[in-house]
Design a protein around this motif. Structure first.
Motif, mmCIF file in Angstrom:
data_model
loop_
_atom_site.group_PDB
_atom_site.id
_atom_site.type_symbol
_atom_site.label_atom_id
_atom_site.label_comp_id
_atom_site.label_asym_id
_atom_site.label_seq_id
_atom_site.Cartn_x
_atom_site.Cartn_y
_atom_site.Cartn_z
ATOM 1 N N VAL A 176 0.835 -1.201 0.000
ATOM 2 C CA VAL A 176 0.000 0.000 0.000
ATOM 3 C C VAL A 176 0.865 1.245 0.000
ATOM 4 O O VAL A 176 2.070 1.202 0.280
ATOM 5 C CB VAL A 176 -0.942 0.010 1.224
ATOM 6 C CG1 VAL A 176 -1.929 -1.135 1.153
ATOM 7 C CG2 VAL A 176 -0.147 -0.039 2.528
ATOM 8 N N SER A 177 0.237 2.359 -0.317
ATOM 9 C CA SER A 177 0.913 3.651 -0.372
ATOM 10 C C SER A 177 1.424 4.061 1.004
ATOM 11 O O SER A 177 0.873 3.690 2.042
ATOM 12 C CB SER A 177 -0.067 4.708 -0.886
ATOM 13 O OG SER A 177 0.446 6.012 -0.726
ATOM 14 N N THR A 178 2.488 4.861 1.007
ATOM 15 C CA THR A 178 3.008 5.436 2.250
ATOM 16 C C THR A 178 2.759 6.936 2.329
ATOM 17 O O THR A 178 3.243 7.596 3.253
ATOM 18 C CB THR A 178 4.519 5.157 2.369
ATOM 19 O OG1 THR A 178 5.208 5.706 1.234
ATOM 20 C CG2 THR A 178 4.793 3.658 2.447
ATOM 21 N N VAL A 235 -6.059 0.383 -3.912
ATOM 22 C CA VAL A 235 -5.485 0.627 -2.587
ATOM 23 C C VAL A 235 -4.352 -0.367 -2.322
ATOM 24 O O VAL A 235 -3.273 0.002 -1.860
ATOM 25 C CB VAL A 235 -6.569 0.532 -1.495
ATOM 26 C CG1 VAL A 235 -5.944 0.730 -0.114
ATOM 27 C CG2 VAL A 235 -7.651 1.571 -1.722
ATOM 28 N N GLY A 254 -1.236 0.491 -4.176
ATOM 29 C CA GLY A 254 -0.630 1.786 -3.890
ATOM 30 C C GLY A 254 -0.990 2.872 -4.876
ATOM 31 O O GLY A 254 -0.393 3.949 -4.860
ATOM 32 N N GLU A 278 -4.806 6.011 -1.880
ATOM 33 C CA GLU A 278 -4.613 5.804 -0.443
ATOM 34 C C GLU A 278 -5.825 5.172 0.232
ATOM 35 O O GLU A 278 -5.692 4.596 1.326
ATOM 36 C CB GLU A 278 -4.296 7.134 0.252
ATOM 37 C CG GLU A 278 -2.869 7.599 0.072
ATOM 38 C CD GLU A 278 -2.494 7.859 -1.382
ATOM 39 O OE1 GLU A 278 -1.540 7.220 -1.881
ATOM 40 O OE2 GLU A 278 -3.161 8.688 -2.028
ATOM 41 N N GLY A 322 -2.408 -2.908 4.266
ATOM 42 C CA GLY A 322 -3.390 -1.892 4.585
ATOM 43 C C GLY A 322 -4.386 -2.339 5.637
ATOM 44 O O GLY A 322 -4.276 -3.436 6.205
ATOM 45 N N CYS A 365 -4.687 2.730 3.353
ATOM 46 C CA CYS A 365 -3.297 2.283 3.420
ATOM 47 C C CYS A 365 -2.800 2.151 4.852
ATOM 48 O O CYS A 365 -1.915 1.330 5.122
ATOM 49 C CB CYS A 365 -2.409 3.206 2.602
ATOM 50 S SG CYS A 365 -2.472 4.940 3.072
#
Length: 254
Positions: A140-142, A191, A194, A197, A221, A242
């Protein structure tokens, strides 16, 4: 039989079901029925679900099945959850954002899931602990800055449209972006991969959500829904994000 055995089967069936759907879409005279306002079901939806049910029943005859078109069959404590074509409107109009979705749950939570989006050439697989997209690990995105964040959203007529517009007003007011692609599977995949979010929908059916829940959790996530037993009987609010403490959580549900 193990989760791995079920995951292997689900991956094979999803690919087979996706190929069948594409083949039927190209055939002339594709039948389309109306389940509700702007809620369509095609012959391909029914054929793919029949295929998935048959393959599962052959391999795991003691498991239960819940499908969007065919409902419940068998026990709930070992349950396959199927959406044969999520994003039917996109599918029938020739848009690429649709997918075959297959999840499996025990009596407490979704344990594995597969989402196959044929037109996007995307096969996403999760055993509930890890997740891959076309064989490559997903994370997942940071991103945490709201001005750099994006949420994918869903809406159906089960929820007042004002709830949806109020949510979008909050998202834009926080400086974030949003997208609505018309298929929860693609939003949840986004999600996990990534690409965004968060994904949020006020009333989401379990067959739309199950496989994506496994993907997001497997990619690191967090997902918030009503208890599984409740979601099996009625749609509920679903937030995939995320990180549980991401500021978008308050924007979307506060």
């Amino acid at each position: 039989m193990t989760i791995s055995d079920r995951l292997t089967l689900a991956t094979d069936i999803a690919r087979e079901g996706g190929a069948l759907a594409r083949q039927m879409r190209r055939a002339p005279g594709q039948t389309v029925d109306l389940k509700g306002h702007q809620d369509f079901v095609t012959a391909a939806d029914r054929a793919v679900e029949d295929l998935v049910r048959m393959r599962i029943a052959d391999a795991f005859p003691v498991d239960g099945i819940l499908g969007e078109e065919g409902g419940f069959d068998g026990p709930r404590e070992r349950l396959w959850i199927i959406d044969p074509i999520d994003g039917t409107t996109n599918f029938m109009r020739g848009m690429p954002e649709w997918a075959v979705s297959i999840g499996w749950a025990d009596e407490t939570q979704v344990r594995m899931g597969v989402i196959f989006a044929p037109d996007l050439d995307a096969m996403a697989v999760s055993d509930g602990e890890t997740a891959t997209l076309n064989g490559q690990p997903m994370k997942v995105s940071t991103r945490t800055d709201l001005t750099q964040s994006m949420v994918q959203v869903g809406w159906s007529r089960r929820a007042p449209f004002e709830w949806h517009t109020d949510m979008l007003t909050s998202v834009v007011g926080a400086g974030s972006e949003y997208r609505r692609v018309g298929a929860a599977t693609i939003g949840l995949l986004g999600v996990a991969a990534g690409w965004s979010e968060a994904y949020y929908e006020h009333y989401l059916n379990i067959w739309d959500a199950a496989a994506g829940i496994a993907l997001v959790r497997g990619a690191g996530g967090a997902v918030t829904t009503p208890p599984l037993a409740e979601m099996l009987d009625k749609p509920g609010p679903t937030l995939a994000i995320c990180a549980a403490d991401h500021p978008l959580a308050d924007v979307l549900t506060g």
